[in-house]
Enzyme design. Structure first.
Site, PDB file in Angstrom:
ATOM      1  N   GLY A   1       4.884   8.033   0.845  1.00 58.97           N
ATOM      2  CA  GLY A   1       5.626   7.020   0.111  1.00 58.97           C
ATOM      3  C   GLY A   1       4.852   5.728   0.072  1.00 58.97           C
TER       4      GLY A   1
ATOM      5  N   GLY B   1       0.823  -1.208   0.000  1.00 56.76           N
ATOM      6  CA  GLY B   1       0.000   0.000   0.000  1.00 56.76           C
ATOM      7  C   GLY B   1       0.851   1.248   0.000  1.00 56.76           C
TER       8      GLY B   1
ATOM      9  N   VAL C   1       4.838   1.190   0.814  1.00 60.12           N
ATOM     10  CA  VAL C   1       5.334   0.093   1.640  1.00 60.12           C
ATOM     11  C   VAL C   1       5.293  -1.190   0.811  1.00 60.12           C
ATOM     12  CG1 VAL C   1       5.027  -1.165   3.804  1.00 60.12           C
ATOM     13  CG2 VAL C   1       4.419   1.262   3.694  1.00 60.12           C
TER      14      VAL C   1
ATOM     15  N   ASP D   1      -1.881   9.231  15.873  1.00 60.19           N
ATOM     16  CA  ASP D   1      -2.633   8.674  14.735  1.00 60.19           C
ATOM     17  C   ASP D   1      -3.053   7.239  15.055  1.00 60.19           C
ATOM     18  OD1 ASP D   1      -3.793   8.703  12.220  1.00 60.19           O
ATOM     19  OD2 ASP D   1      -1.924   8.304  11.140  1.00 60.19           O
TER      20      ASP D   1
ATOM     21  N   LYS E   1       9.350   0.401   4.060  1.00 67.22           N
ATOM     22  CA  LYS E   1       8.651   1.641   3.787  1.00 67.22           C
ATOM     23  C   LYS E   1       9.613   2.568   3.084  1.00 67.22           C
ATOM     24  CE  LYS E   1       5.497   4.801   6.129  1.00 67.22           C
ATOM     25  NZ  LYS E   1       4.661   4.877   7.329  1.00 67.22           N
TER      26      LYS E   1
HETATM   27  P1  ATP Z   1      -0.763   8.074   5.730  1.00 60.05           P
HETATM   28  O1  ATP Z   1       0.173   8.673   4.753  1.00 60.05           O
HETATM   29  O2  ATP Z   1      -2.025   8.804   5.905  1.00 60.05           O
HETATM   30  O3  ATP Z   1      -0.112   7.784   7.042  1.00 60.05           O
HETATM   31  P2  ATP Z   1      -0.905   5.288   5.559  1.00 60.05           P
HETATM   32  O4  ATP Z   1      -0.873   5.246   7.011  1.00 60.05           O
HETATM   33  O5  ATP Z   1      -1.837   4.363   4.858  1.00 60.05           O
HETATM   34  O6  ATP Z   1      -1.222   6.728   5.080  1.00 60.05           O
HETATM   35  P3  ATP Z   1       1.726   4.159   5.416  1.00 60.05           P
HETATM   36  O7  ATP Z   1       1.990   4.231   6.856  1.00 60.05           O
HETATM   37  O8  ATP Z   1       2.832   4.528   4.510  1.00 60.05           O
HETATM   38  O9  ATP Z   1       0.554   5.064   4.959  1.00 60.05           O
HETATM   39  O10 ATP Z   1       1.271   2.677   5.097  1.00 60.05           O
HETATM   40  C1  ATP Z   1       0.914   2.292   3.795  1.00 60.05           C
HETATM   41  C2  ATP Z   1       0.316   0.905   3.808  1.00 60.05           C
HETATM   42  O11 ATP Z   1       1.288  -0.036   4.218  1.00 60.05           O
HETATM   43  C3  ATP Z   1      -0.866   0.741   4.752  1.00 60.05           C
HETATM   44  O12 ATP Z   1      -1.884   0.040   4.080  1.00 60.05           O
HETATM   45  C4  ATP Z   1      -0.341  -0.101   5.878  1.00 60.05           C
HETATM   46  O13 ATP Z   1      -1.327  -0.976   6.382  1.00 60.05           O
HETATM   47  C5  ATP Z   1       0.808  -0.863   5.239  1.00 60.05           C
HETATM   48  N1  ATP Z   1       1.863  -1.089   6.220  1.00 60.05           N
HETATM   49  C6  ATP Z   1       2.569  -0.155   6.878  1.00 60.05           C
HETATM   50  N2  ATP Z   1       3.466  -0.712   7.710  1.00 60.05           N
HETATM   51  C7  ATP Z   1       3.322  -2.052   7.584  1.00 60.05           C
HETATM   52  C8  ATP Z   1       3.958  -3.201   8.190  1.00 60.05           C
HETATM   53  N3  ATP Z   1       4.926  -3.068   9.092  1.00 60.05           N
HETATM   54  N4  ATP Z   1       3.549  -4.427   7.810  1.00 60.05           N
HETATM   55  C9  ATP Z   1       2.565  -4.570   6.899  1.00 60.05           C
HETATM   56  N5  ATP Z   1       1.927  -3.550   6.293  1.00 60.05           N
HETATM   57  C10 ATP Z   1       2.300  -2.305   6.625  1.00 60.05           C
HETATM   58 MG    MG Z   2       0.371   6.857   8.320  1.00 61.59          MG
END
Ligand code: ATP
Ligand code: MG
Ligand code: MG
Length: 332
Positions: free
Chosen positions: A20, A15, A22, A169, A37
């Site tokens: 950025g 996602g 992940v 958050d 990430k």
């Molecule tokens: P925002 O920019 O609003 O914080 P977000 O929280 O969706 O958006 P990210 O924290 O970059 O953005 O996460 C992107 C995606 O990656 C999400 O769907 C999240 O569930 C997944 N993700 C993040 N960290 C992990 C992890 N350690 N293991 C599995 N999936 C992850």
């Molecule tokens: Mg986030």
């Protein structure tokens, strides 16, 4: 020479968010899976970079069984073509391949930038599920399970607060399950060190707009954070403390104890809770103690909310046998 390409094999996109994306990767040396990430750094605006780097600084400082485990971080320029070709099977240009992820990445950044920019890579523990996903398939509600998960979340949060960090958050999207079905709090992209709070309060960045008061759209365009955001954050109080997380925790607690049949029902009930402080009467009748704990956690006055340590001291019933719960989680 790319550490990323040398050491990791990309398996699947997990996602993307505001900064950025992940990716699920396999480390070629140890054979294990990790979430990587990748956050694009903006070389021309150091304050934004400082803010991004704070996510690593925060994660690196936390070591707890209920916080997503951090391994290492580094910066390198992303190699053009790599991600697009291996993950989305497209050899025909990156704009089309990125649109598979929802289209926002190439729209917001632009193709030229993407090739040249340095990226911050954060290697962390891969967590296969989120609490949001559990809620979406919440069929067998169970009191022991609700207490079990809540306790793990509070333990993780207690550690975060003990390090002087506010998460800011805390939502079911940012509360993960690891491979053993244990809770892991993650996504410290908005976290703050308490002592820095006052220095930071003046600074706002354009990329923060989606977290501005009243705005409820997260990086993936979902309405994600509105129900969980403490009133003092929405109202822009100059001083925010760790009690802001206790408000969010309250809403998560409610969802643990109140499964929703449909997204519409969830929306209506959580809106009433947020806007009028109203709880469903039938639910309060069945769970009066949970209702009073919830009212404390969601108190408009931050100081009236219990801390994580206080919750651990006296809010929990005796623990249940772990094995029983583990079996239970497996069936979900
Ligand atoms: P925002 O920019 O609003 O914080 P977000 O929280 O969706 O958006 P990210 O924290 O970059 O953005 O996460 C992107 C995606 O990656 C999400 O769907 C999240 O569930 C997944 N993700 C993040 N960290 C992990 C992890 N350690 N293991 C599995 N999936 C992850
Ligand atoms: Mg986030
Ligand atoms: Mg997130």
């Amino acid at each position: 020479n790319s550490r990323y390409l040398n050491d990791f094999e990309e398996l699947q996109s997990l996602g993307h968010g505001g900064f950025g994306y992940v990716v699920l990767c396999k480390n070629k040396l140890d054979g294990r899976q990790y979430a990587l990430k990748m956050i694009r750094l903006k070389d021309k605006s150091p304050p934004v970079n400082d803010r991004i780097l704070r996510e690593v600084a925060t994660l690196a400082r936390l070591q707890h069984q209920h916080v997503v485990r951090y391994y290492q971080a580094w910066i390198e320029s992303r190699v053009a073509g790599n991600l697009e070709d291996s993950m989305w099977g497209s050899k025909t240009g990156r704009s089309s391949s990125f649109s598979c992820m929802g289209g926002s990445l190439s729209d917001t950044i632009g193709q030229e930038d993407m090739i040249e920019s340095p990226y911050l890579y954060i290697q962390m523990e891969y967590c296969p599920r989120t609490l949001r996903q559990l809620f979406d398939s919440y069929r067998h509600f169970d009191k022991e399970l609700a207490w079990h998960l809540f306790r793990q979340i509070v333990e993780g949060l207690g550690h975060i607060h003990a390090q002087g960090i506010i998460h800011r958050d805390l939502t079911p999207n940012n509360i993960f399950f690891d491979a053993r079905n244990d809770i892991k709090i993650g996504d410290f992209g908005l976290a703050k060190f308490l002592k820095l709070e006052q220095l930071d309060q003046e600074t706002t960045f354009p990329s923060d707009a989606r977290h501005a008061p009243g705005v409820s759209i997260d990086g993936t365009g979902q309405i994600g954070t509105y129900f969980y955001t403490a009133p003092e954050i929405e109202q822009g109080w100059p001083k925010i403390d760790e009690k802001a997380d206790m408000y969010s925790l309250g809403v998560v607690f409610f969802e643990l104890w109140h499964p929703f049949g449909t997204a519409m029902e969830r929306h209506i009930v959580l809106s009433d809770l947020k806007q009028k402080g109203e709880l469903p009467a039938a639910w309060v009748a069945v769970f009066p103690e949970q209702a009073s704990l919830l009212r404390l956690l969601m108190s408009p006055i931050p100081a009236d909310r219990p801390s994580a340590v206080e919750l651990l001291q006296d809010a929990f019933p005796p623990r249940m046998e772990y094995e029983l719960l583990d079996n239970f989680l497996r069936t979900m």
